[in-house]
Design an enzyme around this catalytic site. Structure first.
Site, mmCIF file in Angstrom:
data_model
loop_
_atom_site.group_PDB
_atom_site.id
_atom_site.type_symbol
_atom_site.label_atom_id
_atom_site.label_comp_id
_atom_site.label_asym_id
_atom_site.label_seq_id
_atom_site.Cartn_x
_atom_site.Cartn_y
_atom_site.Cartn_z
ATOM 1 N N ARG A 71 -0.582 -6.573 14.691
ATOM 2 C CA ARG A 71 -1.870 -6.282 15.004
ATOM 3 C C ARG A 71 -1.960 -6.543 16.604
ATOM 4 O O ARG A 71 -2.650 -5.808 17.271
ATOM 5 C CB ARG A 71 -2.966 -7.008 14.444
ATOM 6 C CG ARG A 71 -3.009 -6.585 12.789
ATOM 7 C CD ARG A 71 -4.173 -6.991 12.214
ATOM 8 N NE ARG A 71 -4.465 -6.301 10.897
ATOM 9 C CZ ARG A 71 -4.945 -6.676 9.892
ATOM 10 N NH1 ARG A 71 -5.693 -7.952 10.101
ATOM 11 N NH2 ARG A 71 -5.189 -6.077 8.895
ATOM 12 N N LYS A 126 -8.000 -1.828 -6.099
ATOM 13 C CA LYS A 126 -9.568 -1.959 -5.670
ATOM 14 C C LYS A 126 -10.092 -0.611 -6.125
ATOM 15 O O LYS A 126 -10.356 -0.014 -5.701
ATOM 16 C CB LYS A 126 -9.568 -2.123 -4.306
ATOM 17 C CG LYS A 126 -8.856 -3.462 -3.870
ATOM 18 C CD LYS A 126 -8.859 -3.318 -2.169
ATOM 19 C CE LYS A 126 -7.876 -3.768 -1.359
ATOM 20 N NZ LYS A 126 -7.318 -3.215 -0.354
ATOM 21 N N GLY A 147 -2.773 -2.004 3.579
ATOM 22 C CA GLY A 147 -1.891 -3.055 4.067
ATOM 23 C C GLY A 147 -0.461 -3.272 3.167
ATOM 24 O O GLY A 147 0.470 -3.383 3.343
ATOM 25 N N GLY A 199 -9.457 -0.545 5.094
ATOM 26 C CA GLY A 199 -10.939 -0.213 4.743
ATOM 27 C C GLY A 199 -11.434 1.027 5.513
ATOM 28 O O GLY A 199 -12.086 1.743 4.877
HETATM 29 P P1 ADP Z 1 -3.705 -1.393 -0.276
HETATM 30 O O1 ADP Z 1 -3.540 -2.733 0.485
HETATM 31 O O2 ADP Z 1 -2.494 -0.585 0.082
HETATM 32 O O3 ADP Z 1 -5.030 -0.598 0.092
HETATM 33 P P2 ADP Z 1 -4.388 -2.462 -2.848
HETATM 34 O O4 ADP Z 1 -4.709 -3.718 -2.083
HETATM 35 O O5 ADP Z 1 -5.477 -1.754 -3.231
HETATM 36 O O6 ADP Z 1 -3.435 -1.621 -1.680
HETATM 37 O O7 ADP Z 1 -3.387 -2.874 -3.943
HETATM 38 C C1 ADP Z 1 -2.195 -3.387 -3.751
HETATM 39 C C2 ADP Z 1 -1.875 -4.279 -4.981
HETATM 40 O O8 ADP Z 1 -1.875 -3.899 -5.976
HETATM 41 C C3 ADP Z 1 -0.307 -4.876 -4.820
HETATM 42 O O9 ADP Z 1 -0.556 -6.651 -4.796
HETATM 43 C C4 ADP Z 1 0.077 -4.632 -6.322
HETATM 44 O O10 ADP Z 1 0.944 -5.492 -6.644
HETATM 45 C C5 ADP Z 1 -0.923 -4.352 -7.054
HETATM 46 N N1 ADP Z 1 -0.846 -3.585 -8.224
HETATM 47 C C6 ADP Z 1 -0.534 -2.136 -8.161
HETATM 48 N N2 ADP Z 1 -0.352 -1.698 -9.207
HETATM 49 C C7 ADP Z 1 -0.561 -2.609 -10.339
HETATM 50 C C8 ADP Z 1 -0.433 -2.801 -11.619
HETATM 51 N N3 ADP Z 1 -0.257 -1.835 -12.309
HETATM 52 N N4 ADP Z 1 -0.441 -4.126 -12.265
HETATM 53 C C9 ADP Z 1 -0.724 -5.018 -11.352
HETATM 54 N N5 ADP Z 1 -1.029 -4.764 -10.197
HETATM 55 C C10 ADP Z 1 -0.944 -4.009 -9.204
HETATM 56 MG MG MG Z 2 -4.287 -4.792 -0.216
#
Ligand code: ADP
Ligand code: MG
Length: 411
Positions: A43, A208, A363, A386
């Site tokens: 960052r 999320k 992330g 976000g």
């Molecule tokens: P990003 O940071 O890319 O926006 P999120 O924070 O929404 O993504 O989600 C990422 C997390 O979701 C990871 O830690 C991953 O392990 C978890 N994840 C994705 N699919 C599953 C699942 N089916 N069961 C449990 N955890 C999951």
């Molecule tokens: Mg995340």
């Protein structure tokens, strides 16, 4: 399909005179710390070009950032001293951490003593409760330390904290410009959303659901296809009547998910859900791994999209002109639940080589690209999860709205 009306291009730090000027730069230097040391300085590096530009042009650089969640109180563990040190190494010049609070006499004195090319870093903005309250008095005190305001914090641009909105407003007639990184984010995301090469597809995953539901809703009618994987898929599958076993379902989101699935065909958007799943008996202790086609068995949790879904998703990606990806397809940190994410990542990389535009936000999605050695294989890796989601959702970014429009841009 209706356009996104993504934020217009803003005046950048390169389009304003900075020689001799105090430039208040809001950056997102919220780096991960490990025992007081910086675990990853990405960052800081991301904001470096704008900072270098200011000092090279003879400006006086006053950097602001938040770090973690100190809750409006001084917290020694969340001080910016490690950031000041790293920044000093990267800029190859002294960086003075001024005072123990962002707004204090020591900070004001340090700034007034600056010479051209000097760099001062203000302490963690969130040490002061007024930052997250968007307080005008706090913003005015910050504004008194600058002649030019620069937002280089795309990662925070969806927030309305004082340093992001009230401060640029308090600048009055003084310039408020975007940093080079912020400009790049707006250009890539804005262009992709406003004038996408079709087919335009979105790949959404992660956990999320509540945050991303509004995104899927807004994508309907705007993109040709949405691929839903990751943990959020189970809420959509439950909404469409599929038995998801013990997989996590966001109960409060099921009705909305159903409404979105029902609205999609009329909007001309296909929503693809996984048809098979890699499952285990629990998230914390994933044993007795099995692939389920269709329904997930009682007591089992889905931890990745299955091989048939991965193939189907990859085929959609392969045919796309524009791909926006946010959120991994499974619990990619724990093999073998990384296979679906890996398949999508490689398909996105291959499509990019072929000429498609690919934009990745989030992330964990970035971490998945790193894991696959594909960090440089996408068109644009967004630094703001976000903020990126807010743009996909068609929500305006308050920290961007208040900036000056680019010269010659009337609208
Ligand atoms: P990003 O940071 O890319 O926006 P999120 O924070 O929404 O993504 O989600 C990422 C997390 O979701 C990871 O830690 C991953 O392990 C978890 N994840 C994705 N699919 C599953 C699942 N089916 N069961 C449990 N955890 C999951
Ligand atoms: Mg995340």
């Amino acid at each position: 399909m209706p356009p996104y009306n993504a934020p217009t291009v803003k005046r950048t730090i390169e389009q304003v005179e900075v020689a001799g000027a105090r430039v208040l730069m809001r950056a997102d230097l919220n780096v991960p710390l490990d025992g007081g040391a910086i675990a990853d300085d990405q960052r800081i590096r991301a904001a470096l070009a704008s900072m270098q530009h200011v000092v090279d042009a003879g400006g006086r650089l006053v950097v602001m950032s938040h770090m973690g969640r100190p809750g409006g109180r001084q917290d020694p563990a969340l001080g910016l001293a490690p950031v000041a040190m790293r920044l000093s190494e990267l800029l190859d010049r002294p960086v003075l951490l001024a005072g123990d609070m962002p707004v204090c006499d020591a900070a004001a004195e340090a700034v007034s003593a600056m010479a051209d090319g000097d760099v001062v870093l203000l302490e963690n903005l969130r040490f002061d409760p007024r930052e997250q309250l968007g307080d005008d008095g706090f913003a005015a005190a910050l504004a008194a330390m600058g002649d030019v305001y620069c937002n280089e914090a795309f990662g925070a641009a969806h927030r309305s904290d004082a340093s992001l909105v009230a401060l640029p407003q308090a600048m009055g007639q003084r310039p408020r410009v975007s940093g080079l990184l912020l400009a790049r984010e707006l250009r890539f995301l804005g262009e992709a959303l406003d004038d996408p090469t079709r087919p335009f597809i979105a790949v959404l995953g992660g956990i999320k659901v509540a945050d991303k539901l509004g995104v899927v809703e807004h994508l309907v009618g705007r993109v040709d296809c949405v691929l839903v994987g990751g943990a959020m898929a189970y809420t959509f599958l439950a909404a469409s009547g599929v038995d998801v076993g013990a997989s996590g379902v966001e109960a409060t989101c099921v009705d909305d998910a159903r409404a979105i699935l029902e609205a999609a065909p009329a909007g001309g958007t296909r929503i693809l859900l996984p048809q098979d799943h890699v499952t285990a008996t629990s998230v914390d202790n994933p044993t007795s791994i099995e692939t389920c086609a269709g329904a997930i068995g009682a007591g089992r949790v889905g931890l990745d999209i299955g091989p048939a879904s991965a193939t189907a998703f990859a085929a959609e990606v392969a045919a796309a002109g524009t791909i926006v990806w946010n959120g991994p397809m499974g619990m990619f940190e724990v093999p073998p639940f990384d296979a679906g994410t890996a398949a999508v990542a490689h398909a996105v990389a291959a499509a990019t080589v072929r000429g498609a535009t690919s934009i990745v936000g989030g992330g964990d999605s970035a971490a998945a690209l790193v894991q696959q050695g594909l960090l440089d294989a996408v068109t644009h890796l967004s630094t703001g999860g976000g903020a990126c989601l807010a743009m996909l959702q068609g929500v305006s970014l308050p920290g961007v709205e208040v900036l000056d429009d680019a010269p010659g841009d009337n609208g």
